[in-house]
Scaffold this active site. Structure first.
Site, mmCIF file in Angstrom:
data_model
loop_
_atom_site.group_PDB
_atom_site.id
_atom_site.type_symbol
_atom_site.label_atom_id
_atom_site.label_comp_id
_atom_site.label_asym_id
_atom_site.label_seq_id
_atom_site.Cartn_x
_atom_site.Cartn_y
_atom_site.Cartn_z
ATOM 1 N N SER A 211 166.825 12.296 13.865
ATOM 2 C CA SER A 211 165.364 12.243 13.763
ATOM 3 C C SER A 211 164.906 12.181 12.324
ATOM 4 O O SER A 211 163.871 11.599 12.019
ATOM 5 C CB SER A 211 164.735 13.481 14.403
ATOM 6 O OG SER A 211 164.460 13.295 15.752
ATOM 7 N N HIS B 133 157.601 18.552 14.920
ATOM 8 C CA HIS B 133 158.598 17.495 14.711
ATOM 9 C C HIS B 133 157.971 16.245 14.090
ATOM 10 O O HIS B 133 158.468 15.707 13.088
ATOM 11 C CB HIS B 133 159.245 17.171 16.053
ATOM 12 C CG HIS B 133 160.395 16.224 16.008
ATOM 13 N ND1 HIS B 133 160.236 14.858 16.071
ATOM 14 C CD2 HIS B 133 161.731 16.439 15.934
ATOM 15 C CE1 HIS B 133 161.425 14.276 16.034
ATOM 16 N NE2 HIS B 133 162.352 15.219 15.958
ATOM 17 N N ASP C 1 155.856 9.941 17.988
ATOM 18 C CA ASP C 1 156.482 11.257 17.944
ATOM 19 C C ASP C 1 155.595 12.270 18.654
ATOM 20 O O ASP C 1 154.861 11.917 19.579
ATOM 21 C CB ASP C 1 156.735 11.647 16.473
ATOM 22 C CG ASP C 1 157.997 12.475 16.301
ATOM 23 O OD1 ASP C 1 158.016 13.636 16.771
ATOM 24 O OD2 ASP C 1 158.961 11.979 15.699
#
Length: 493
Positions: free
Chosen positions: A417, A211, A169
């Site tokens: 996600s 994120h 990520d």
């Protein structure tokens, strides 16, 4: 558009995505000299050797065609090269020892990735041995945990400390109090400098995006009475940074991350991204075909190393089994309208050995943004849906996923996600109680244990009288694959 991480922040779709060298088996595979200095106007390529051939011949072909070797992956017969020649791919394809070649970023120039000063890393903590999820400060916000029966699974196990989940990520904040004790610095790596492994903390920590930190909390936030608890709060997390500071994830980054995880014997990886710069990769294009083959080789090797690969299906509201008019590719340049056939697939979620995950909201119905398609989805999981009431004046954040945020706080996000790491966490629990299972057996059991969700009688999320998606296949397969992932079943069978 920059990158395509498969997440929404609040209700905003991020379809524009989402060394002190550590000597390791991965780096031992790299035989070529590496020059880290950027060249003005250069771009990167994957160059494929015939399988089981001498990679030295391929490296010489790269140089003869006017390129420079950045990284050689002996285990899969792939060289990552760079060149300032626009016709490099055509030239190197004509060389001996080359079975395919293609640009990894549609001939966009490589941009320098600055490395910021590293945060302090405390190292692994002792771990936890179980407890009551209701004691966590924010447990009442974790509807997602209860939906997949993770709270019930935690009465049996929090996961084994030997299990490692690779978070491929944007990097993880190593100082976050709900994550610091579970991050293993020795297994973490940055891959965004030309796809060359960099073990420095500065290379793998979160910089431009929270994120990865949010995803990591869903998988493995510690049990400490504060904040949230993850699906597998006693497993170790490896930060594998594959999204650069501009928001892109190019093939060389993903190859580095996948192979690093395989060579370091991780149990499962979470991949909450779609590979740039193409929404779907098509074998009819020689550049895209080369990347497809390189990724296939890497993921097949990872499977042989017994890594389970989990990936988000994407947030385009698209049926992945139907033709598509693609208006967003390439994401790093000037998109041109193109017709994409069903055999063109997103990567990595469209690869055969990958479990692709769609998303549901709190009512266990397909989230409005989630991609779908019979045969294209492995399982589904909570991803959140802030527009359950489409007529509301503003989205409802509490219908999305509450998790850790870079900087030490917490935030709501939604997207496939967020769905994908729920599945990675369940796999971590399964591998904790069944370490004897192969990667293929884990994938099969994961789907066998999923709870079937039927197709809705009508899917019209914006209530305009027209179907917004059609759920085809038996037993809800078109939207949900085998069904809703089940943490309790993972640890009791």
């Amino acid at each position: 558009m920059a990158g395509r991480r498969a997440a929404l922040s609040g209700a905003v779709l991020i379809v524009s995505c989402l060394i002190a060298l550590v000597i390791s088996p991965v780096q031992a595979m790299a035989a070529a000299a590496r020059d880290r200095e950027p060249d003005a106007g250069r771009t990167n390529f994957v160059v494929l050797a015939p399988e089981d051939a001498d990679l030295g011949v391929t490296e010489r072909a790269v140089r003869h065609a006017g390129g420079r070797v950045l990284q050689s992956w002996d285990a899969i017969g792939v060289v990552v090269a760079t060149s300032g020649h626009d016709d490099f791919a055509d030239r190197v394809r004509a060389e001996p020892g080359v079975s395919g070649a293609g640009a990894t970023r549609d001939l966009a120039a490589v941009t320098k990735q600055d490395v910021e000063p590293a945060d302090e890393v405390s190292g692994l903590g002792r771990g936890t041995s179980g407890g009551d999820d209701r004691d966590e400060a924010d447990f009442d916000r974790q509807w997602n945990l209860r939906m997949i029966r993770a709270d019930a699974a935690h009465r049996i196990t929090d996961g084994d400390r030997s299990v490692v989940v690779g978070i491929l990520d944007t990097g993880i904040d190593p100082s976050h109090p709900d994550l610091a004790d579970n991050i293993d610095p020795a297994l973490s790596v940055g891959c965004t400098a030309d796809g060359i492994p960099d073990g420095r903390v500065a290379a793998w920590q979160a910089t431009s995006s929270g994120h990865g930190t949010h995803v990591a909390g869903i998988v493995g936030a510690v049990r400490d009475g504060e904040g949230i608890v993850g699906i597998a709060p006693n497993v170790r997390l490896a930060s594998v940074k594959v999204v650069d500071n501009d928001g892109y994830i190019y093939p060389e980054y993903a190859l580095c991350g996948i192979l690093w995880a395989a060579e370091h014997e991780m149990d499962v990886t979470n991949n909450s991204y779609l590979l740039d710069p193409w929404t779907r990769w098509c074998g009819s294009d020689p550049d895209q075909a080369a990347v497809q083959d390189a990724m296939r080789r890497a993921l097949s090797y990872s499977e042989r190393q017994q890594v389970v690969t989990i990936a988000s299906a994407g947030n385009d509201r698209a049926d992945l089994t139907r033709p598509l008019l693609d208006r967003t590719s390439p994401s790093n340049g000037n998109p041109e309208l193109r017709r994409v056939e069903p055999e063109c697939r997103p990567l990595p979620s469209g690869a055969p050995t990958v479990v692709a995950v769609s998303a549901v909201g709190p009512t266990a119905t397909k989230a409005y943004y989630s991609n779908y398609g019979a045969g294209a989805i492995g399982v589904t999981a909570p991803g959140g849906d802030a527009w359950l009431d489409w007529r509301a004046e503003r989205p409802v954040e509490s219908d999305t996923i509450w998790s850790t945020e870079a900087g030490g706080g917490y935030s709501w996000m939604q997207g496939t996600s967020m769905a994908s790491p729920h599945v990675a966490g369940v796999v971590a629990l399964m591998r904790s109680v069944h370490p004897e299972l192969t990667a293929a057996e884990v994938r099969t059991r994961l789907q066998d244990d999923a709870r079937t969700l039927d197709c809705p009688t009508s899917y019209d999320f914006n209530e305009d009288g027209r179907p917004d998606a059609v759920c085809e296949g038996g037993a809800g397969e078109g939207f949900y694959g085998a069904g809703l992932v089940d943490a309790l079943a993972a640890v009791t069978r």
